[in-house]
Design a protein around this motif. Structure first.
Motif, PDB file in Angstrom:
ATOM      1  N   THR A 180      41.526  45.127 -13.495  1.00  0.00           N
ATOM      2  CA  THR A 180      41.954  45.041 -14.762  1.00  0.00           C
ATOM      3  C   THR A 180      43.674  45.097 -13.650  1.00  0.00           C
ATOM      4  N   ASN A 181      43.681  45.401 -12.531  1.00  0.00           N
ATOM      5  CA  ASN A 181      44.893  45.979 -11.848  1.00  0.00           C
ATOM      6  C   ASN A 181      45.272  44.622 -10.743  1.00  0.00           C
ATOM      7  N   PHE A 182      43.751  43.568 -10.407  1.00  0.00           N
ATOM      8  CA  PHE A 182      44.578  42.326  -9.950  1.00  0.00           C
ATOM      9  C   PHE A 182      44.796  41.508 -10.504  1.00  0.00           C
ATOM     10  N   PHE A 183      44.113  41.547 -11.757  1.00  0.00           N
ATOM     11  CA  PHE A 183      44.413  40.945 -13.036  1.00  0.00           C
ATOM     12  C   PHE A 183      45.970  40.416 -13.221  1.00  0.00           C
ATOM     13  N   SER A 184      46.305  42.132 -13.416  1.00  0.00           N
ATOM     14  CA  SER A 184      47.427  42.252 -13.830  1.00  0.00           C
ATOM     15  C   SER A 184      49.341  41.370 -12.533  1.00  0.00           C
ATOM     16  N   LYS A 185      48.158  41.633 -11.180  1.00  0.00           N
ATOM     17  CA  LYS A 185      48.798  40.822  -9.663  1.00  0.00           C
ATOM     18  C   LYS A 185      49.160  39.418  -9.724  1.00  0.00           C
ATOM     19  N   ALA A 221      38.537  33.959 -17.069  1.00  0.00           N
ATOM     20  CA  ALA A 221      39.182  32.904 -16.875  1.00  0.00           C
ATOM     21  C   ALA A 221      40.824  33.024 -18.281  1.00  0.00           C
ATOM     22  N   THR A 222      40.436  34.670 -18.744  1.00  0.00           N
ATOM     23  CA  THR A 222      41.554  34.618 -19.217  1.00  0.00           C
ATOM     24  C   THR A 222      42.334  36.249 -18.753  1.00  0.00           C
ATOM     25  N   GLY A 223      41.557  37.480 -17.512  1.00  0.00           N
ATOM     26  CA  GLY A 223      42.231  37.785 -17.235  1.00  0.00           C
ATOM     27  C   GLY A 223      41.655  38.729 -17.644  1.00  0.00           C
ATOM     28  N   ASP A 224      40.977  39.576 -19.053  1.00  0.00           N
ATOM     29  CA  ASP A 224      40.721  39.849 -19.838  1.00  0.00           C
ATOM     30  C   ASP A 224      39.290  41.684 -18.774  1.00  0.00           C
ATOM     31  N   ALA A 225      39.682  42.401 -18.024  1.00  0.00           N
ATOM     32  CA  ALA A 225      38.338  43.192 -17.342  1.00  0.00           C
ATOM     33  C   ALA A 225      37.851  43.579 -18.273  1.00  0.00           C
TER      34      ALA A 225
END
Length: 137
Positions: A75-80, A39-43
């Protein structure tokens, strides 16, 4: 009086089944940290539940990766594709048996919605992610 005892016995057996079902469904609950990580994009939080090797399907990445490699890809996915809100991940369906559980959920990001599939297996009392798929809807 025997009819009354028979009814009481049936009620007790029924209550026992309900109790067993309730306890087994609690065992299958997805750890909250996994929900929060998605939910927060915290890989980093999510990766604490990765198995040593994770089957990962995220956009163009489709392979079995080490825990560290999988964390970097997520991590790369959530950054995009950052989640749009605190509660951006919701579980649509989950099921399983004894030491394995699968989850299907929806992840809302700034660039669209994604369907998330997880396969969790329990080892030494902790659930680990063995498969993670994040696919565009």
């Amino acid at each position: 009086m025997t009819k009354f005892k028979h009814i009481v016995s049936i009620i007790l057996i029924f209550c026992s089944f309900i109790s067993i079902a309730a306890n087994s469904s609690q065992d299958k609950k997805v750890p909250n940290e996994i929900n929060v990580g998605l939910a927060t994009g915290d890989a980093k939080v999510l990766s604490t539940y990765f198995n040593q090797n994770v089957e990962l399907v995220v956009l163009d990445n489709d392979n079995v990766y080490s825990k560290a490699q999988a964390q970097q890809i997520v991590t790369n996915f959530f950054s995009k594709f950052p989640p749009i809100e605190k509660n951006a991940f919701s579980i649509i369906h989950d099921s399983g048996k004894e030491n394995a559980q699968y989850v299907i959920g929806r992840l809302k990001t700034e660039k669209g919605d994604f369907r998330v599939y997880l396969l969790l297996k329990q080892n030494d009392g902790k659930q680990y992610i063995h498969v993670l798929r994040i696919e565009q809807q």
